[in-house]
Design a protein around this motif. Structure first.
Motif, short mmCIF file in Angstrom:
data_model
loop_
_atom_site.label_atom_id
_atom_site.label_comp_id
_atom_site.label_asym_id
_atom_site.label_seq_id
_atom_site.Cartn_x
_atom_site.Cartn_y
_atom_site.Cartn_z
N ILE A 116 35.87 -11.01 -36.18
CA ILE A 116 35.77 -9.93 -35.20
C ILE A 116 37.13 -9.24 -35.10
N GLU A 254 32.12 -8.91 -38.48
CA GLU A 254 31.17 -8.71 -37.40
C GLU A 254 31.55 -7.42 -36.69
N ASN A 255 30.58 -6.50 -36.54
CA ASN A 255 30.84 -5.21 -35.88
C ASN A 255 30.86 -5.39 -34.36
N TYR A 256 31.76 -6.24 -33.91
CA TYR A 256 31.75 -6.69 -32.52
C TYR A 256 32.08 -5.55 -31.55
N LYS A 259 29.28 -3.12 -31.12
CA LYS A 259 28.20 -3.70 -30.29
C LYS A 259 28.60 -3.79 -28.83
N LEU A 260 29.88 -4.00 -28.56
CA LEU A 260 30.35 -4.09 -27.17
C LEU A 260 30.42 -2.72 -26.49
#
Length: 283
Positions: A116, A254-256, A259-260
């Motif tokens: 991330i 991870e495209n954290y 997404k957040l």
């Protein structure tokens, strides 16, 4: 009308951005490549950007030959680090946003779960080191900036998909590394992500890859399956392949942050590959 300046416009991502956003009549694209603008020359960059006065600069220019970066170190730093620095200084001076494209190679690849944006960086080769230096300069000199790290990119240009299909025409079996894991990412999907961010004030570091993961060998197998090729993939180790440059063994992102902070979601890598290969057939 908003002016969008694209560096590295002739590359896979530069072309995808123009295709994705070029139909918008409220945007004017200022496309540059090495022939129009040497991003490693700060004075040329300042002069060009001050004349254009873009709303945003999207930096797709990079020295992406991973093996060559190990020996062509000066040019790698010039293009991957000094170039972004120069664009950052110019963007800050003119009030432009800067979207800088970076890479999964900023990580060492020794992990076993997707990276991330908050994970520590530690590149293992010169490509990753020079790209990380570019990120550092962007954070230091730009005012309103996005950094989007991507991986295993393919689109309109030379790429792994086309290489595999070409090899399948000449070989019954193709040897492909099976112990390096990442995410094949369509340039079209990345262009959509950039479009989703560039008009916002949602600044910072983002990961931008298709969903899911695989090895290079699994990627090749899926390409052959979708193309209806009978070519077999010989799964080999990194050691057997003997590449001049070290590569991260596991660089799944991870495209954290997306997404957040956004509603944007990348397609699964299988689905994006199907779409790309269907488009290639129709061209």
């Amino acid at each position: 009308m908003k002016k969008i300046m694209v560096t590295g416009c002739n590359g896979q991502l530069g072309r995808a951005i123009n295709k994705e956003m070029g139909q918008d009549s409220s945007l004017e694209f200022i496309n540059t490549d090495v022939g129009e603008l040497d991003i490693t020359d700060v004075n040329k960059v300042l002069s060009f950007v001050q004349e254009v006065k873009p709303y945003a600069i999207i930096n797709c220019a990079a020295h992406t030959n991973v093996n060559k970066c190990e020996t062509d170190v000066d040019n790698a730093y010039k293009i991957n680090a000094i170039g972004p620095r120069n664009l950052s200084i110019a963007a800050a001076r003119t009030g432009a946003k800067l979207m800088h494209v970076s890479t999964d190679y900023v990580f060492d690849g020794n992990g076993s779960k997707p990276y991330i944006e908050f994970d520590p960086v530690d590149p293992v080769g010169m490509y990753g080191a020079t790209k990380l230096a570019g990120e550092t300069f962007v954070r230091e000199f730009a005012k309103d900036w996005f950094i989007i790290r991507t991986a295993w990119l393919y689109g309109d240009g030379n790429n792994f998909v086309k290489t595999m299909l070409r090899l399948s025409e000449q070989n019954d079996t193709v040897r492909v590394v099976a112990d390096q894991f990442g995410t094949p990412t369509s340039a079209s999907e990345l262009a959509k992500a950039i479009k989703a961010l560039i008009f916002t004030d949602n600044y910072g570091i983002f990961h931008g890859t298709c969903e899911g993961s695989c090895s290079w060998a699994e990627f090749a197998s899926e390409i052959f399956r979708l193309a209806g090729k009978s070519t077999k993939v010989d799964y080999i180790t990194t050691e057997e392949f003997a590449s001049p440059a070290p590569r991260p063994a596991y660089s799944v992102l991870e495209n954290y942050m997306l997404k957040l902070t956004t509603d944007f979601r990348f397609a699964d890598w299988h689905d994006a590959l199907v779409e790309y290969m269907n488009q290639e057939k129709s061209i």
